[in-house]
Design an enzyme around this catalytic site. Structure first.
Site, PDB file in Angstrom:
ATOM      1  N   ARG A 471      28.555 -29.573 -16.612  1.00 37.61           N
ATOM      2  CA  ARG A 471      29.669 -30.143 -15.852  1.00 37.61           C
ATOM      3  C   ARG A 471      29.497 -31.651 -15.642  1.00 37.61           C
ATOM      4  O   ARG A 471      30.484 -32.395 -15.668  1.00 37.61           O
ATOM      5  CB  ARG A 471      29.792 -29.415 -14.513  1.00 37.61           C
ATOM      6  CG  ARG A 471      31.062 -29.733 -13.746  1.00 37.61           C
ATOM      7  CD  ARG A 471      31.142 -28.931 -12.467  1.00 37.61           C
ATOM      8  NE  ARG A 471      31.453 -27.535 -12.724  1.00 37.61           N
ATOM      9  CZ  ARG A 471      32.690 -27.051 -12.802  1.00 37.61           C
ATOM     10  NH1 ARG A 471      33.722 -27.854 -12.652  1.00 37.61           N
ATOM     11  NH2 ARG A 471      32.899 -25.771 -13.037  1.00 37.61           N
ATOM     12  N   GLU A 504      26.660 -21.635 -14.716  1.00 31.08           N
ATOM     13  CA  GLU A 504      27.734 -21.033 -13.937  1.00 31.08           C
ATOM     14  C   GLU A 504      28.138 -19.706 -14.548  1.00 31.08           C
ATOM     15  O   GLU A 504      28.196 -19.566 -15.774  1.00 31.08           O
ATOM     16  CB  GLU A 504      28.959 -21.959 -13.873  1.00 31.08           C
ATOM     17  CG  GLU A 504      28.685 -23.286 -13.211  1.00 31.08           C
ATOM     18  CD  GLU A 504      29.940 -24.145 -13.120  1.00 31.08           C
ATOM     19  OE1 GLU A 504      31.047 -23.570 -13.203  1.00 31.08           O
ATOM     20  OE2 GLU A 504      29.809 -25.376 -12.968  1.00 31.08           O
ATOM     21  N   GLU A 515      40.087 -25.369 -17.038  1.00 33.15           N
ATOM     22  CA  GLU A 515      39.306 -26.305 -16.228  1.00 33.15           C
ATOM     23  C   GLU A 515      38.559 -27.286 -17.116  1.00 33.15           C
ATOM     24  O   GLU A 515      38.437 -28.471 -16.790  1.00 33.15           O
ATOM     25  CB  GLU A 515      38.319 -25.538 -15.340  1.00 33.15           C
ATOM     26  CG  GLU A 515      37.627 -26.444 -14.333  1.00 33.15           C
ATOM     27  CD  GLU A 515      36.684 -25.689 -13.422  1.00 33.15           C
ATOM     28  OE1 GLU A 515      36.196 -26.310 -12.462  1.00 33.15           O
ATOM     29  OE2 GLU A 515      36.428 -24.500 -13.667  1.00 33.15           O
ATOM     30  N   ASP A 572      47.431 -32.033 -18.074  1.00 33.70           N
ATOM     31  CA  ASP A 572      47.991 -33.037 -17.176  1.00 33.70           C
ATOM     32  C   ASP A 572      47.781 -34.412 -17.799  1.00 33.70           C
ATOM     33  O   ASP A 572      46.912 -35.179 -17.389  1.00 33.70           O
ATOM     34  CB  ASP A 572      47.306 -32.938 -15.808  1.00 33.70           C
ATOM     35  CG  ASP A 572      47.934 -33.886 -14.796  1.00 33.70           C
ATOM     36  OD1 ASP A 572      49.111 -34.248 -14.987  1.00 33.70           O
ATOM     37  OD2 ASP A 572      47.245 -34.264 -13.832  1.00 33.70           O
ATOM     38  N   HIS A 783      42.164 -15.634 -10.229  1.00 31.17           N
ATOM     39  CA  HIS A 783      41.712 -15.518 -11.619  1.00 31.17           C
ATOM     40  C   HIS A 783      42.703 -16.328 -12.452  1.00 31.17           C
ATOM     41  O   HIS A 783      43.772 -15.831 -12.823  1.00 31.17           O
ATOM     42  CB  HIS A 783      41.709 -14.057 -12.078  1.00 31.17           C
ATOM     43  CG  HIS A 783      40.654 -13.218 -11.419  1.00 31.17           C
ATOM     44  ND1 HIS A 783      39.318 -13.314 -11.740  1.00 31.17           N
ATOM     45  CD2 HIS A 783      40.743 -12.274 -10.463  1.00 31.17           C
ATOM     46  CE1 HIS A 783      38.630 -12.463 -11.010  1.00 31.17           C
ATOM     47  NE2 HIS A 783      39.469 -11.819 -10.220  1.00 31.17           N
ATOM     48  N   CYS A 785      42.622 -17.191 -15.408  1.00 32.50           N
ATOM     49  CA  CYS A 785      42.815 -16.653 -16.764  1.00 32.50           C
ATOM     50  C   CYS A 785      44.054 -15.770 -16.818  1.00 32.50           C
ATOM     51  O   CYS A 785      44.754 -15.709 -17.836  1.00 32.50           O
ATOM     52  CB  CYS A 785      41.609 -15.837 -17.204  1.00 32.50           C
ATOM     53  SG  CYS A 785      40.037 -16.670 -17.030  1.00 32.50           S
TER      54      CYS A 785
END
Length: 817
Positions: A471, A504, A515, A572, A783, A785
């Site tokens: 990350r 993670e 993400e 975005d 969730h 997904c």
């Protein structure tokens, strides 16, 4: 039905008999068979049988001469129509004109010869000679058009058209032998009479079968280009959109038109492009109404597809002609094309050869034959005469089974019609579904090829595109991994993406990828990095010409945009429209500065409009100045020795054109080429270019900022014991509807992984709200997904709002699985 000409005829079956009642075609045919069985005698002709001193015989001679005149009319002119109409109006009997209209308009030969321009009128004895002459003239005219278009295109860059990116219709006038204005005047005069309208309708029904046979088996257009006159004349009928035509005549007529050879279709399109907006719109609405009328009148399912409806298919093909006429008639920019880079080859091609398979998508994006014949693309039109959105037919989109249509488009295009060959008729949502099928099938194909490859090579390969990133080092990790894949085998980029954040937990079913995209873009578009500049007034990013980042960074962003489309994720990103135009193959021009550099555009616009002495008052040259990343000035000559060439009234258009080209193309050439290369690594083999316009590509990548939460509520499903009638669900929607714009976006970000609506709006999102236990202090979770919100059954509306707001406000990296 025509009579013998004897005003005193006593034959009750003869139209000249005083008591004879007019018959329709069917009744007359039945009566004729009956009379034939009876061996009834025909009346004799009486052209000179009556003495001149008889008043009744005199009337009969007049009646006979009128019938003779009508009977010997083999083609129509405007004058001939008015002459017969004048006689009919004098007698208050329109049957002679109705018979002439019926006979000529139901005859292909008669219609081809009718309403010729004055220099084209000729007797039938010379018809063959004129036919060949017309063919030669038509060929010469087409050659002249092509030559003129090429000459003008080569000069366009130095003209105002080059400066503005807009050109006039450069095809020149399309020469046809029919007098279109005369046809329009005749229609205007006659269609006010209901009986005349019926005559035109019946004649068209009788005409179409013969025309279809001529075009299918006889190649009539090749021997007589004037055969196109039939379609030109019929399409001038302003009543074609009426229910009677839509039901009886237009389906047959559209089938005929769709069978015209490609050169004829192109010539018809070029001719219509020179019509007024009103005429083009009338033709567009005629075909649209036929499609809509047919679609709502029938029921379609998986066994009875709309693709098999000959009427809808033929009407769509005819609508395509009007669409390209609309493009040709608009503001065209056929120049300013980006140079395409050759697609990189991969080791997969060798495997295909080993397996004896051929990959059809390797042939590259398909080119529409009509586009190629016309030498124009939809992308070349900056502003059409009629907005593109008006060509979309929603009822057709509602009944179209896109999975079947996609199969026809990719596999069976020779024998089955696909509406993706007419993408203008499909909305962005339907086309995105077709692209989704293409992407998914490509992913499955990559898995299959990988499995076969492992059998051939005896080694296990990964059927997915797996990215494992840290990350806090997301750019470095993604850049290294994707760059290695792009160098070794770009085809791997078309595998299904799976992202894993090191350290993670979480299985990527789409949410982790969302993400990942979001974090990469946030990092890349950070103004502190200096890859892009941000305009506070437009809220848009643009490439930094003096960026110190290497090309690999820009290639990564291009790959990310391509992967987002390929994996059905919304990003975005905030680019001006010129970026998407450039991705689709067009260079930026002065007009594109309107949204990318609005202040500069306004300055250049004022320069073009300035009425004073430009050279004395402005004191500018062909040398421009910019600041680099560190604020130092940089000068650039738009032309050789530009600092010594003053801008004046004569060369200001060239200055504007060169300035726009520098800002949008040359100054960012290195950055954009790398960006486009990455984008094409993923999308080069998809039908993206042939299906979508630039504004639709933006919608595909960025989604819609128009958030209709009412539509979202109507399509949301419930699970775990919740239903739309539960107290907490009612409280939930009242709470969400009360949110401001920013909180609504945060809620979408928390639930779906993006704050944008997908193509088609929030109603296409299919969100799920599931019960997550009884009342508790725990926050809601999601969730992303599956667009699923896990909502505990809070005991009060106030607590629900407080818990929900806290969850969506602190959502990043938390509660997103």
């Amino acid at each position: 039905t025509e009579g013998c000409g004897n005003g005193a005829c006593t034959n009750e079956f003869c139209a000249s008999c005083l008591g004879f009642q007019p018959l329709d075609h069917n009744t007359a045919a039945i009566r004729a068979l009956e009379l034939y069985k009876m061996n009834a005698k025909l009346c004799g002709r009486h052209s000179a049988a009556f003495p001149d001193n008889s008043k009744s015989n005199g009337c009969s001679c007049i009646h006979f001469r009128e019938n003779q005149m009508v009977a010997h009319v083999h083609y129509l002119t405007e004058e001939k129509v008015y002459e017969i109409l004048s006689i009919c109006e004098g007698k208050k009997d329109y049957s002679p004109l109705i018979r002439v209209i019926g006979r000529i308009f139901s005859s292909a030969d008669g219609l081809v010869q009718s309403f010729r321009k004055d220099k084209e009128q000729h007797p039938n004895t010379k018809e063959q000679h004129k036919t060949h002459q017309a063919k030669d003239e038509d060929k010469d005219e087409d050659d002249k058009e092509r030559t003129t278009a090429m000459e003008q295109e080569s000069e366009a860059s130095a003209s105002m058209e080059g400066a503005t990116g807009s050109t006039e219709n450069r095809l020149g006038p399309v020469e046809v032998s029919v007098d279109i204005e005369a046809v329009r005047r005749v229609y205007d005069r006659l269609l006010s009479n209901e009986k005349m309208e019926s005559a035109f309708l019946n004649a068209l029904v009788y005409l179409t079968p013969n025309v279809e046979l001529d075009l299918t088996y006889l190649d009539v257009y090749d021997t007589n280009p004037d055969y196109l006159n039939i379609f030109i004349i019929v399409m001038e009928n302003s009543s074609l959109h009426s229910p009677e035509y839509l039901e009886m005549a237009m389906p047959l007529f559209c089938k005929c038109m769709s069978k015209l050879p490609l050169p004829a279709l192109a010539k018809l399109t070029r001719l219509w492009s020179q019509y007024s907006v009103e005429h083009i719109r009338r033709m567009m609405e005629t075909f649209q109404q036929l499609i809509t009328y047919t679609v709502i009148s029938n029921e379609y399912d998986s066994d009875s597809l709309v693709n098999d409806d000959e009427c809808v298919v033929a009407a769509a093909k005819c609508l395509k002609l009007v669409f390209y006429a609309n493009v040709l008639g608009g503001d065209l920019d056929t120049g300013h094309n980006e140079e395409e880079e050759p697609a990189s080859e991969s080791s997969e091609l060798t495997l295909q050869e080993l397996l004896g398979e051929e990959r059809s998508s390797k042939k590259g994006p398909r080119v529409d034959p009509l586009e190629k014949e016309l030498g124009v693309r939809t992308l070349d039109c900056r502003r059409p005469l009629i907005p593109f959105e008006e060509f979309v037919n929603e009822p057709l989109n509602d009944v179209l089974e896109m999975d079947k249509d996609f199969t026809f488009f990719k596999v069976d295009s020779e024998s089955k019609f696909s509406f993706q060959s007419c993408p203008f008729i499909l909305n962005a949502c339907t086309k995105s579904l077709g692209l989704y099928y293409d992407n998914r099938i490509s992913m499955y194909s990559e898995r299959r090829i990988t499995a076969l490859y492992s059998l051939v090579q005896g080694q296990q390969l990964n059927p997915y595109l797996r990215l494992k990133v840290r990350r806090d080092h997301i750019i470095d990790d993604a850049l290294v991994r994707l760059e290695m894949i792009a160098m070794e085998n770009p085809a791997d980029l078309r595998k299904q993406l799976f992202v894993e954040f090191e350290g993670e937990q979480g299985v990527d079913e789409g949410g982790v990828s969302k993400e990942f995209f979001q974090l990469v873009l946030e990092e890349m578009f950070n103004p502190d990095i200096g890859m892009f500049t941000y305009d506070e007034s437009t809220k848009l990013f643009w490439y930094n010409p003096s960026s110190l980042e290497n090309e690999a960074q820009f290639t990564l962003i291009g790959i990310v945009l391509g992967l987002a489309i390929y994996n059905n994720c919304i990003l975005d990103v905030h680019f001006p429209m010129v970026v998407y135009r450039k991705l689709m193959g067009k260079k930026g021009t002065y007009l594109d500065l309107t949204d990318s550099h609005p202040v500069l555009y306004q300055s250049l616009r004022e320069l073009l409009d300035y009425e004073g002495d430009v050279e004395e008052d402005m004191m500018i040259t062909f040398q421009i100045s910019q600041t680099d990343l560190f604020g130092d000035p940089i000068t650039y000559d738009l032309k050789e020795n530009g600092d010594k060439i003053p801008v004046n009234a004569d060369n200001r258009k060239e200055f504007v054109s060169l300035y726009g080209d520098y800002i949008l193309n040359k100054s960012v050439e290195r950055q954009f080429k790398a960006f486009r290369r990455g984008f094409q690594m993923v999308t080069n083999e998809s039908p993206l270019k042939c299906l979508f316009r630039p504004e639709e590509v933006e919608l595909l990548i960025c989604g819609s900022r128009n958030l209709d939460f009412q539509a979202l509520e109507e399509t949301t499903e419930y699970d775990g014991g919740y239903s739309k009638d539960c107290r907490i669900i009612k409280d939930f929607w009242e709470t969400v509807h009360s949110f401001g714009e920013e909180d609504k976006r945060l809620f979408l970000q928390f639930t779906t992984g993006t704050d944008r609506a997908p193509v088609g709006g929030l109603g296409k999102l299919k969100m799920i709200i599931a019960k997550n236990g009884p009342d508790t202090d725990r926050l809601p979770t999601s969730h992303t997904c599956f667009n699923a919100l896990l909502l505990p059954e809070y005991d009060s509306k106030e607590k629900l709002k407080e818990r929900l707001l806290k969850a969506i406000t602190y959502a990043k990296g938390f509660g997103m699985l």
